[in-house]
Design a protein around this motif. Sequence first.
Motif, short mmCIF file in Angstrom:
data_model
loop_
_atom_site.label_atom_id
_atom_site.label_comp_id
_atom_site.label_asym_id
_atom_site.label_seq_id
_atom_site.Cartn_x
_atom_site.Cartn_y
_atom_site.Cartn_z
N GLN A 167 43.18 28.89 45.90
CA GLN A 167 43.45 29.21 47.31
C GLN A 167 44.93 29.00 47.64
N TYR A 201 47.04 31.81 46.04
CA TYR A 201 46.84 33.06 46.78
C TYR A 201 47.63 33.05 48.09
N SER A 202 47.57 31.95 48.82
CA SER A 202 48.30 31.84 50.08
C SER A 202 49.80 31.84 49.84
N TRP A 251 37.11 41.02 44.56
CA TRP A 251 37.35 39.86 43.71
C TRP A 251 36.37 39.80 42.55
#
Length: 303
Positions: free
Chosen positions: A104, A107-108, A212
């Motif tokens: 996460q 990705y951010s 995904w």
Amino acid sequence: MRLEEALENILKLEKSKKISIPKRGLKEHEKGFLILIPFIILIGMFLITPFISVVIGSFLNEFNEITLENYEYILKSKFIKQSVFNSIELALVSTFVGLLISLQGAYSLNRLKNSSKKNILLFINMLSNFSGIPLAFAFIILLGSNGVMTILLKNIGLIDGFDVYSKTGLMLMYIYFQLPLGLLLLYPVFDRLDPQWQEMVNILGGGTFTFWKRVGIPVMLKEILGTVLIMFANAMGAYACTLALTNGTYNVMTIRITSYIAGEVAYEPGIASAMSILLGGILIFVVIINEVMLKKKRGKYEK
């Protein structure tokens, strides 16, 4: 006669001008091998030689006799079995939780502007070097019995008490030092995902989950599994921070190995060597499982 005179004149001219006939140079692979010689020597001194020494030492008893007693002892000892179980549990949980947060976070991070990316990556790189005894000391200051965060959370009423020296505190520390490693390894992987792929999936009627599942994860699968392997090995080999936080009271493999060669109670280098081979065998087993899973996934998506 003219030919002989001409050759003599050429030789005289070469000597006078100090012209040397060029010799055949080394081939590219020969030059490459010569450059690698110092590296090969270092590998032999610091990897191969110690490994051979550990393997041989695992089969020797206190009288330097060849035996299997060391392996029999570690396979029968409940205390050592407990250390193996604790190490694997810490490594698996910290790797799984760290991987989810790192995915996460990576990705951010890829969705930020370039200037912000550089600053955050610099900060993450600094955190990746913050480990061992300084990390354990920081956890004690923040989450110890009289730590800053512990007192604050008690006053707010969120917790009644927290023991950072317990298994829970150790797990938190393991997860913490896994995060910078996971972020640095996974951050470049998201660059492989073309934004147009998401649009194509949406045009074909698929959503984010479909993207995904069918595109994103298969493309990044090799790097994700490689990251899992590195994070697991990182947790299995952790020693300094574990020892500093728990003072050696929590039973893990790295502390047990050290206790047999630098402990105050017993000196059993043969058992320590056998445990080191067992630790290496666990990591090799994980590598094999990683390769098998990767091949199965590749075959599945190729079909």
